[in-house]
Scaffold this motif. Structure first.
Motif: not given
Length: 190
Positions: A32-33, A45-47, A118-122, A127-130
């Motif tokens: 993510i960093d 985010a999944k990727q 955008q995949g690593a945005s908050g 959304k991914q965590a939820k």
């Protein structure tokens, strides 16, 4: 290739007796960093999470492959191959040449560089965590929340409460106080 500090943090987690998923979290954070710093992008985010988990398995974190039916069969096989590579239980199969590995690496990087950040945005990570949490049973989620509150120090809880109060606003705090008073009154009658 994961950074040395990431590998050392994961090893420290292992020595502390933390779960493989916690150890793998260090690699996910690194992925993510990297996206946020612009080294490469991701579709989602999944990727980003998948890249981190793959790095973790290949670095020796004893993270099992997902169960059958949970993900596609190709994803499961990739996870198993990554785990085997990390555990050094190589089969009699011949490894790809250095030239082939370099070409694959270059291609992968160039594809990821064309993706956005955008995949690593908050919002994307939230959304991914939820969605990941929604797949877990309520008892599991509740246990995790209790564990998190137990490990939090009193000052951290206090700071979290202050932050929550500050973001609520005057009307929100007033409504929350009324609701709390109502709840206390209702519980007093039982």
């Amino acid at each position: 290739m994961p950074e040395k500090k990431t590998v050392s943090r994961a090893r420290a987690d292992k020595r502390a007796g933390k779960a493989p998923t916690t150890q793998a979290g260090e690699f996910v954070k690194e992925a993510i960093d990297h996206v946020r710093s612009g080294k490469h992008g991701v579709k989602s985010a999944k990727q980003a999470v998948a890249i981190g988990l793959s790095k973790a398995r290949r670095s020796g974190v004893d993270l099992k492959a997902p169960k059958k039916g949970a993900v596609s069969e190709s994803t499961r096989k990739k996870a198993e191959k990554d785990r085997e590579a990390g555990q050094h239980t190589s089969t009699a199969r011949k490894s790809a040449s250095t030239e082939t590995k370099a070409k694959r690496s270059r291609t992968t990087r160039s594809v990821l560089e064309r993706e956005g950040g955008q995949g690593a945005s908050g919002g994307a990570l939230s959304k991914q965590a939820k969605s990941a949490a929604a797949k877990r049973p309520a008892a599991s989620r509740s246990a995790a929340a209790k564990q998190a509150s137990h490990t939090m120090s009193a000052s951290t809880r206090s700071n979290a409460a202050k932050k929550a109060a500050a973001t609520k606003g005057a009307q929100g705090r007033s409504a929350a106080a009324k609701k709390a008073a109502h709840t206390r009154a209702a519980r007093a009658h039982h």
